[in-house]
Design a protein around this motif. Structure first.
Motif, PDB file in Angstrom:
ATOM      1  N   THR A 196       0.780  -1.089  -0.105  1.00  0.00           N
ATOM      2  CA  THR A 196      -0.082   0.086   0.171  1.00  0.00           C
ATOM      3  C   THR A 196       0.954   1.446  -0.099  1.00  0.00           C
ATOM      4  OG1 THR A 196      -1.781  -1.299   1.223  1.00  0.00           O
ATOM      5  CG2 THR A 196      -2.072   1.258   1.342  1.00  0.00           C
ATOM      6  N   SER A 247      -4.767   2.200  -0.605  1.00  0.00           N
ATOM      7  CA  SER A 247      -5.554   1.613   0.563  1.00  0.00           C
ATOM      8  C   SER A 247      -5.648   0.006   0.485  1.00  0.00           C
ATOM      9  CB  SER A 247      -6.958   2.334   0.323  1.00  0.00           C
ATOM     10  OG  SER A 247      -7.631   1.680  -0.775  1.00  0.00           O
ATOM     11  N   CYS A 248      -5.773  -0.299   1.779  1.00  0.00           N
ATOM     12  CA  CYS A 248      -5.834  -2.085   1.645  1.00  0.00           C
ATOM     13  C   CYS A 248      -6.775  -2.015   3.079  1.00  0.00           C
ATOM     14  CB  CYS A 248      -4.431  -2.380   1.948  1.00  0.00           C
ATOM     15  SG  CYS A 248      -3.498  -2.129   3.513  1.00  0.00           S
ATOM     16  N   GLU A 249      -7.198  -3.355   2.713  1.00  0.00           N
ATOM     17  CA  GLU A 249      -8.024  -3.936   4.171  1.00  0.00           C
ATOM     18  C   GLU A 249      -7.195  -4.881   5.104  1.00  0.00           C
ATOM     19  OE1 GLU A 249     -12.365  -5.747   4.692  1.00  0.00           O
ATOM     20  OE2 GLU A 249     -11.986  -4.361   3.290  1.00  0.00           O
ATOM     21  N   SER A 301     -12.396  -6.169  10.458  1.00  0.00           N
ATOM     22  CA  SER A 301     -11.760  -5.612   9.171  1.00  0.00           C
ATOM     23  C   SER A 301     -11.911  -4.025   9.375  1.00  0.00           C
ATOM     24  CB  SER A 301     -12.280  -6.233   7.901  1.00  0.00           C
ATOM     25  OG  SER A 301     -13.583  -5.774   7.784  1.00  0.00           O
ATOM     26  N   TYR A 302     -10.888  -3.312   8.789  1.00  0.00           N
ATOM     27  CA  TYR A 302     -10.904  -2.169   8.512  1.00  0.00           C
ATOM     28  C   TYR A 302     -10.116  -1.668   7.401  1.00  0.00           C
ATOM     29  CZ  TYR A 302      -6.307  -2.015  10.829  1.00  0.00           C
ATOM     30  OH  TYR A 302      -5.198  -2.139  11.179  1.00  0.00           O
ATOM     31  N   GLU A 303     -10.149  -0.480   6.942  1.00  0.00           N
ATOM     32  CA  GLU A 303      -9.308  -0.039   5.805  1.00  0.00           C
ATOM     33  C   GLU A 303      -8.415   0.755   6.206  1.00  0.00           C
ATOM     34  OE1 GLU A 303     -10.359   1.537   1.156  1.00  0.00           O
ATOM     35  OE2 GLU A 303     -11.511   2.154   2.665  1.00  0.00           O
ATOM     36  N   LEU A 308      -5.915   3.833   4.753  1.00  0.00           N
ATOM     37  CA  LEU A 308      -5.853   4.846   3.754  1.00  0.00           C
ATOM     38  C   LEU A 308      -4.581   5.566   3.951  1.00  0.00           C
ATOM     39  CD1 LEU A 308      -9.344   6.317   4.483  1.00  0.00           C
ATOM     40  CD2 LEU A 308      -8.888   4.251   2.906  1.00  0.00           C
TER      41      LEU A 308
END
Length: 112
Positions: free
Chosen positions: A36, A47-49, A57-59, A61
């Motif tokens: 990322t 961005s990635c999870e 889970s969250y992102e 940024l």
């Protein structure tokens, strides 16, 4: 799924100015974060999870900005401290997710 393959990353913000931020990350989570960061270097954002240790889970940024610290981009970006006494807005500031969601990548974007 084997725990070794999970993209686990707990990200702890600074509590106060000058205090440490800490990442506690699995190998797979760290590799995902590195990919990322490389994307952000190339494209200006990435961005990635990920998941935290509660399996939520969250992102993540990431926004790249090379402007001088005196520019509005940095001056209007909310500081990362988590204690409420440091989160009081004395000027017109925006959170980092607002920058990401509204496409603010530089000071020029704040004028739009």
């Amino acid at each position: 799924m084997n725990n070794d393959n999970r993209k686990v990353a707990n990200i702890y913000a600074q509590d106060q100015p000058g205090f440490a931020s800490t990442l506690v990350v699995s190998s797979e989570g760290l590799l995902t974060m590195i990919e990322t960061y490389i994307a952000a270097l190339k494209n200006g954002e990435g961005s990635c999870e990920l998941i935290n240790s509660n399996m939520e889970s969250y992102e993540l940024l990431v926004i790249k900005n090379n402007e001088k610290m005196e520019e509005p981009f940095w001056q209007q970006l909310q500081l990362p401290y988590t204690e409420s006494e440091f989160n009081q807005k004395t000027t017109n500031t925006y959170g980092p997710t607002e920058y990401f969601d509204f496409g603010i990548r530089g000071s020029v974007d704040l004028i739009k």
